[in-house]
Design a protein around this motif. Sequence first.
Motif, PDB file in Angstrom:
ATOM      1  N   ALA A  43       0.844  -1.193   0.000  1.00 39.40           N
ATOM      2  CA  ALA A  43       0.000   0.000   0.000  1.00 39.40           C
ATOM      3  C   ALA A  43       0.877   1.239   0.000  1.00 39.40           C
ATOM      4  O   ALA A  43       2.039   1.186   0.402  1.00 39.40           O
ATOM      5  N   ALA A  44       0.300   2.348  -0.450  1.00 38.83           N
ATOM      6  CA  ALA A  44       1.006   3.618  -0.424  1.00 38.83           C
ATOM      7  C   ALA A  44       0.000   4.738  -0.172  1.00 38.83           C
ATOM      8  O   ALA A  44      -1.191   4.601  -0.467  1.00 38.83           O
ATOM      9  N   ILE A  45       0.518   5.840   0.369  1.00 34.58           N
ATOM     10  CA  ILE A  45      -0.336   6.988   0.688  1.00 34.58           C
ATOM     11  C   ILE A  45       0.436   8.264   0.378  1.00 34.58           C
ATOM     12  O   ILE A  45       1.655   8.337   0.605  1.00 34.58           O
ATOM     13  N   ASN A  46      -0.264   9.261  -0.163  1.00 34.15           N
ATOM     14  CA  ASN A  46       0.424  10.505  -0.496  1.00 34.15           C
ATOM     15  C   ASN A  46       0.652  11.335   0.763  1.00 34.15           C
ATOM     16  O   ASN A  46       0.221  10.995   1.859  1.00 34.15           O
ATOM     17  N   TRP A  47       1.346  12.470   0.580  1.00 32.30           N
ATOM     18  CA  TRP A  47       1.775  13.226   1.748  1.00 32.30           C
ATOM     19  C   TRP A  47       0.613  13.823   2.524  1.00 32.30           C
ATOM     20  O   TRP A  47       0.682  13.986   3.737  1.00 32.30           O
ATOM     21  N   ARG A  48      -0.500  14.121   1.807  1.00 30.97           N
ATOM     22  CA  ARG A  48      -1.650  14.714   2.499  1.00 30.97           C
ATOM     23  C   ARG A  48      -2.551  13.658   3.120  1.00 30.97           C
ATOM     24  O   ARG A  48      -3.397  13.976   3.943  1.00 30.97           O
ATOM     25  N   GLY A  49      -2.388  12.419   2.675  1.00 35.46           N
ATOM     26  CA  GLY A  49      -3.235  11.350   3.206  1.00 35.46           C
ATOM     27  C   GLY A  49      -4.569  11.215   2.512  1.00 35.46           C
ATOM     28  O   GLY A  49      -5.452  10.498   3.001  1.00 35.46           O
ATOM     29  N   ASP A  50      -4.739  11.869   1.358  1.00 36.99           N
ATOM     30  CA  ASP A  50      -6.036  11.817   0.686  1.00 36.99           C
ATOM     31  C   ASP A  50      -6.000  11.004  -0.606  1.00 36.99           C
ATOM     32  O   ASP A  50      -6.957  11.006  -1.379  1.00 36.99           O
ATOM     33  N   ASN A  51      -4.901  10.330  -0.845  1.00 40.97           N
ATOM     34  CA  ASN A  51      -4.797   9.461  -2.013  1.00 40.97           C
ATOM     35  C   ASN A  51      -4.061   8.202  -1.587  1.00 40.97           C
ATOM     36  O   ASN A  51      -2.983   8.269  -0.996  1.00 40.97           O
TER      37      ASN A  51
END
Length: 124
Positions: free
Chosen positions: A49-57
């Motif tokens: 899994a991966a998540i962007n820096w803002r946590g919205d993607n």
Amino acid sequence: QVQLVESGGGLVQAGNSLRLSCAASGRTFGNYKMGWFRRAPGKEREFVAAINWRGDNRRYAESVKGRFTISRDNAKNTVYLQMNSLKSEDTAVYYCAADQSPILSVAAPSYDYWGQGTQVTVSS
């Protein structure tokens, strides 16, 4: 430089849950996308899994979609992996990784920083 330390691994029965944590220190955590990878015995390291820096993607491997959830708390410099409905095939060493690129890559070489890993063992 970013230092990553995973925790939360352990032995669990199939069908149960675990939450992994990855604490980051060093440069500004909020500037980095975060990923989770795993390596099962005798297998190659694979994307989880991966998540962007803002946590919205977010992005997930098909094998964990609907069971695992990645999240982050930038105020605590921590990324989490909530793992539900665990299966024996989820047994692996789990690694968190960080990178400044905004692309949610599934390729391990795309990530610059890695933790030491935490063992998850699911008994059937």
